[in-house]
Design an enzyme around this catalytic site. Structure first.
Site, PDB file in Angstrom:
ATOM      1  N   ASP A 157      83.960  90.787  50.879  1.00 45.80           N
ATOM      2  CA  ASP A 157      85.114  91.582  51.265  1.00 45.80           C
ATOM      3  C   ASP A 157      85.143  91.761  52.778  1.00 45.80           C
ATOM      4  OD1 ASP A 157      87.248  93.731  50.990  1.00 45.80           O
ATOM      5  OD2 ASP A 157      86.716  93.427  48.894  1.00 45.80           O
ATOM      6  N   HIS A 189      88.415  98.279  53.018  1.00 47.82           N
ATOM      7  CA  HIS A 189      88.540  97.757  51.660  1.00 47.82           C
ATOM      8  C   HIS A 189      87.179  97.428  51.057  1.00 47.82           C
ATOM      9  CE1 HIS A 189      89.736  94.910  48.436  1.00 47.82           C
ATOM     10  NE2 HIS A 189      90.830  95.649  48.394  1.00 47.82           N
ATOM     11  N   SER A 354      92.253  95.334  42.643  1.00 46.17           N
ATOM     12  CA  SER A 354      91.020  95.254  43.423  1.00 46.17           C
ATOM     13  C   SER A 354      90.167  96.490  43.199  1.00 46.17           C
ATOM     14  CB  SER A 354      91.325  95.116  44.913  1.00 46.17           C
ATOM     15  OG  SER A 354      91.990  96.244  45.381  1.00 46.17           O
TER      16      SER A 354
END
Length: 958
Positions: A157, A189, A354
């Site tokens: 990520d 994120h 996600s």
């Protein structure tokens, strides 16, 4: 109170022809790789190996990244001739841009600085809002001592701060980008995803003792390369990591170097969990790698146990147009307003698949720990066994199709119980073919089967828990139940003879024999499938597993011709598309079409409407010579992008003029100058890339319809109008230039969209002929210039009622709408016209099933023969396997009778378990106080009584 921010992060892969990934047939040291490249390229090219900014470059690898001052096609022959070189691929650059959906524009500029592969984007699949551990009942496993200890999870990520206060067990943080900065400095994120899995404080993760490996593959400019992912994947293999979480995805399942590496990972025992995508509620919008057979693909739920609107739906599009897509997602779980870690050490909320993906990853970490700590189960731990347990224990959600929920909602407590008795075997998804199980089996169950209908294919995924490799030992067999007339259903099979890694496919094609032409009822039987896996070590010997797949089919007598519609899918360009535009040019947020077209995906709305009105809709997945026109009342040509064989044109003319086949056309825009004008600048290759077609292939349609006097134009029209009480919207459509004099038309006042886009000049034109209807001696032709209003992705008001009116006017040979509409068509007035100018589309042949290129000029491909589905011979039905009792989940466990002693399975709020903990604690505290008070009272009472007695005795002595 929290603020729910809706965000969309797009990843736009761009192809860099000068930066190449060279893959090798085996893992080589850095010096060995360089020597191979020197041997291949010598001094013939200006090249160098691109240095890597991380220590994995010192490890053996199966690829190198090189810069060459030439294009891929020029360099590749010099490389692939070497016995150690496998292949050569462009190293795709992935650009990610943060957008607020509320600020998107509704226009598309003529030339814009972007990549022509914007639609081949890998997205960070978050939209932004809860600690979810208690929702999935993870604390119940914590109390049993399972918190993810001894399990390694890699999060690919945007990075993670190694000293983040929420994490107690960070194994490593590595930057695979060009920055040498492993911390999360982009949008947080990666931090959030890792927190959902393993945060140990504040916003608790599912498996807080899991060892997290943060592998940063996006830099602070939100850019990544395919090669960075490959390096991270190799690190996972070398570090013996158990699980990968990938909360990103993209539609490009032809990025073979990426996909092959994913398959290598799972073949080595790495459990791969990935987000399905945030492109819902449209069907056919799945992302890769979550759509791969060997990957656990995760969709999203809201807190009402409904499929979240944003969650991408199946079917998979790999198999189209020839077959039917596979079922995905595999499983769904919460993904709406989830609480997790932010970069600064506090908590925030995110929404998206996600978020759903790390929820499942955390659960998988707990299940993996359970298997590792059990001597028997530790030998059975694999991507297949974990996937089987998750899918078999999932709760099937009522009223939702398999292409939305997969096996259903993740049930972690039930997975734990099921794991205790797990034995290696094969399972299949979906576990049955059942026309009576609607809407779960949609679209299979949405229409009965009948004689002469197009064969229906159900594409199933085989999961092999016995080993990474398996073989279907004998062809599958069909065992009809003759007591229910099962023999009238004919089955044929296509399947993976070898299952690898861990998975394969079984495509079952069903049709009705002539003996069933008048049959009405439900027929039953089962398919028998046997898989054998070789011995893997001394502990696991050769294994065999047999699967019974129940089949239950609704059969009706063959419907009358005037109720049967054949929908042409063969002439829709196959997925994944090249640089082809959206049909509605106003959709600036996603101007290129990467979904493709299918009656069960973006056209499922009109399909459902037609079925509700009593029509039977079949799919033509081959060319026109492969259907009998006398079986059908209507042929629908909707948004066709491909060309037509000369033999197809001839046959269709005969079908319409001689066999009574009615033709219904929904076209789209085509304009040569506009196609040339809309350019996409690839900043990496420094080249302008033009579109390879318009909304529809109008020149090909004109050639097809010319014999009937129909010619469509190259103007691009848009605007709003009304037909009776119905509001209509024309979204980038074409118009009629020529039509039979006996026919009648519908006109509207519209704007010239091409003029607006090319010349920035608004031009409104009245009486634009947009619909024509002509009744011939034996058949009718109806042509409408835009398909947006029957396309779920068209983003305009639907006109399903209009399609129904067209069919009614054809059947009645009328030019007047129904009384409720109160309008009639107008007489056609032929004016002067010119044929549309052809656009220069030199790469069109790469995507066409009809045209190819020979010496730079387009020629017809060799026309394929019509497919013949030879039915297999029926076998005897074994009465010891009654249909109603087949259980294709894990047969060693009776799921319905399993005790589940976990707390409050009905909880829906993530604070409930915490509240229960405090309530129980408070009650316990009160009980302790009461007991202590009672003991104190008793002690005081007896103590006082003893003193009194002592005083009495003393007095007596005195």
């Amino acid at each position: 109170m929290f603020l729910l921010v809706l965000l969309q992060v797009l990843f736009s892969p761009r192809q860099c022809d000068e930066q190449l990934i060279v893959t090798f047939t085996r893992y080589l040291s850095r010096l060995e790789r360089k020597q191979v490249l020197r041997t291949c390229l010598a001094n013939n090219f200006d090249w160098y190996t691109i240095p890597k900014a991380h220590h994995v470059d010192q490890l053996n690898s199966d690829f190198s990244v090189i810069y060459v001052g030439h294009t891929l096609g020029y360099v590749k022959p010099s490389l692939v001739g070497h016995h150690l070189v496998d292949s050569v691929y462009p190293d795709k650059i992935i650009q990610n841009t943060l957008k607020s959906e509320s600020n998107t524009s509704n226009s598309i500029p003529g030339q814009r600085s972007s990549s022509y592969l914007d639609y081949f984007r890998r997205k960070i699949l978050s939209v932004s809002s809860r600690s979810v551990a208690s929702l999935v009942h993870a604390p119940a496993l914590w109390r049993r001592g399972y918190r993810g200890s001894g399990v390694k999870v890699a999060v690919l990520d945007t990075g993670l701060n190694k000293v983040h206060p929420h994490f107690s067990n960070i194994g490593d943080t590595i930057d695979f980008t060009d920055e040498n900065e492993p911390n999360d400095k982009v949008i947080g994120h990666g931090t959030f995803v890792a927190g959902v899995i393993a945060s140990s404080r504040d916003c608790l993760g599912i498996a807080p003792d899991t060892e997290i490996f943060s592998l940063k593959v996006f830099n602070s400019n939100q850019i990544s390369h395919t090669s960075w992912f490959l390096d991270a994947f190799n690190y996972v293999i070398n570090s013996k990591i158990d699980i990968i979480n990938l909360s990103i995805g993209g539609p490009d399942f032809q990025d073979s170097v990426f996909i092959n590496k994913v398959m290598e990972l799972t073949s080595k025992g790495v459990i791969f969990v990935s987000a399905m995508g945030n492109d819902g509620p449209l069907y056919g919008t799945l992302n890769n790698p979550a759509d791969q057979l060997d990957v656990i693909g995760v969709g999203g739920l809201n807190y009402d146990d409904e499929i979240a609107e944003f969650s991408s739906r199946g079917m998979t599009l790999w198999e189209l147009p020839e077959g039917s897509g596979r079922v995905k997602p595999d499983i769904v779980t919460y993904g709406t307003a989830i609480r997790g870690s932010n970069m600064k050490g506090s908590c925030r909320y995110l929404t998206g698949t996600s978020v759903s993906s790390p929820v499942v990853t955390g659960a998988v970490s707990l299940l993996t720990e359970i298997m590792k700590k059990n001597e028997r189960l530790s030998r059975l731990l694999s991507p297949a066994s974990i996937k089987q347990v998750l899918m078999a224990s999932a709760d099937k959600l009522p009223g939702i199709s398999m292409f939305e929920q997969g096996s259903g909602k993740m049930n972690l407590p039930r997975a734990y119980e099921l794991l205790q008795g797990y034995v290696p075997q094969i399972t299949i998804s979906p576990g049955k073919i059942d026309w009576t199980d609607c809407p779960y089996m949609w679209p299979v169950c949405s229409q009965p089967l009948y004689h002469t209908s197009m064969p229906v294919t159900v594409n199933m995924t085989i999961i092999n828990g016995m080993g990474v490799t398996g073989t279907i030992t004998t062809p599958p067999t069909w065992h009809p139940n003759t007591q229910t007339s099962g023999q009238i259903v004919q089955l044929s099979f296509s399947y993976s003879e070898t299952l690898w890694p861990w998975t394969g496919y079984l495509a079952i094609t069903l049709s009705v024999a002539k003996s069933g032409a008048k049959y009405a009822g439900t027929v039953e039987g089962y398919v028998l499938l046997t898989v054998q896996s070789p011995a893997t070590n001394e502990d696991i010997s050769e294994q065999t597993s047999t699967l019974h797949i129940p089949v239950k089919v609704n059969i009706i007598p063959t419907p009358p011709r005037n109720r049967r519609i054949l929908w042409d899918h063969f002439h829709s360009i196959g997925y994944p598309l090249g640089p082809f535009p959206r049909d509605n040019l106003k959709l600036h947020t996603s101007p290129l079409d990467w979904n493709g077209d299918h009656i069960h995906t973006n056209f499922n709305g009109i399909y459902k409407h037609l079925r509700s009105k009593g029509y039977f809709v079949e799919i033509l997945s081959t060319h026109f010579e492969c259907f009998d026109a006398e079986n059908y009342g209507y042929l629908f040509l909707v948004d066709p992008e491909d060309a037509y064989f000369e033999s197809e044109i001839k046959k269709l003319n005969e079908d319409v003029s001689e066999k009574g086949l009615n033709l219904v056309v929904f076209a789209d825009w085509y304009n040569g100058p506009l196609i040339k004008h809309i350019k996409f600048y690839d900043e990496n290759t420094k080249q302008w890339v033009v579109l390879q077609g318009g909304g529809a292939n109008v020149p090909a349609l004109n050639k097809l319809l010319a014999a009937h006097g129909v010619i469509l134009g190259d103007k691009v029209w848009h605007g709003k109008f009304s037909i009776g009480p119905h509001a209509m919207e024309y979204g980038s459509g074409t118009s009629l230039l020529s039509f039979p004099a006996e026919g009648k038309v519908l006109t509207a006042t519209l704007s010239d969209e091409a003029s607006e886009m090319i010349h920035s000049k608004e031009m409104s034109v009245s009486d634009v002929p947009i619909f024509g209807l002509h009744h011939g001696a034996s058949s009718s032709i109806a042509v409408y210039g835009d398909s947006s209003c029957i396309d779920n992705a068209g983003h305009v008001t639907d006109c399903f009622w209009f399609v129904e009116e067209i069919l009614s006017m054809i059947e009645q040979k009328s030019y007047t709408f129904s009384p409720a509409i109160g309008e009639s068509l107008n007489t056609w007035v032929q004016g002067s016209f010119r044929n549309p100018k052809l656009a220069s589309t030199p790469l069109f042949h790469k995507y066409s099933r009809v045209m190819t290129s020979t010496d730079g000029s387009l020629t017809f491909r060799e026309q394929k023969i019509c497919p013949v589905h030879l039915p297999v011979e029926s076998r005897d039905f074994n009465d010891t396997y009654p249909i109603g009792q087949f259980n294709n989940k894990l047969l060693s466990i009776n799921l319905d009778n399993q005790p589940v002693d976990f707390v409050l399975m009905e909880e829906t709020e993530d604070e409930n378990s915490i509240k229960l903990f405090y309530i129980l604690g408070f009650i316990t505290f009160l009980m302790v106080i009461v007991v202590c008070a009672f003991l104190y009272f008793m002690f005081s009472f007896f103590h006082k009584k003893r003193i009194i007695l002592y005083r009495v005795r003393t007095r007596r002595r005195v």
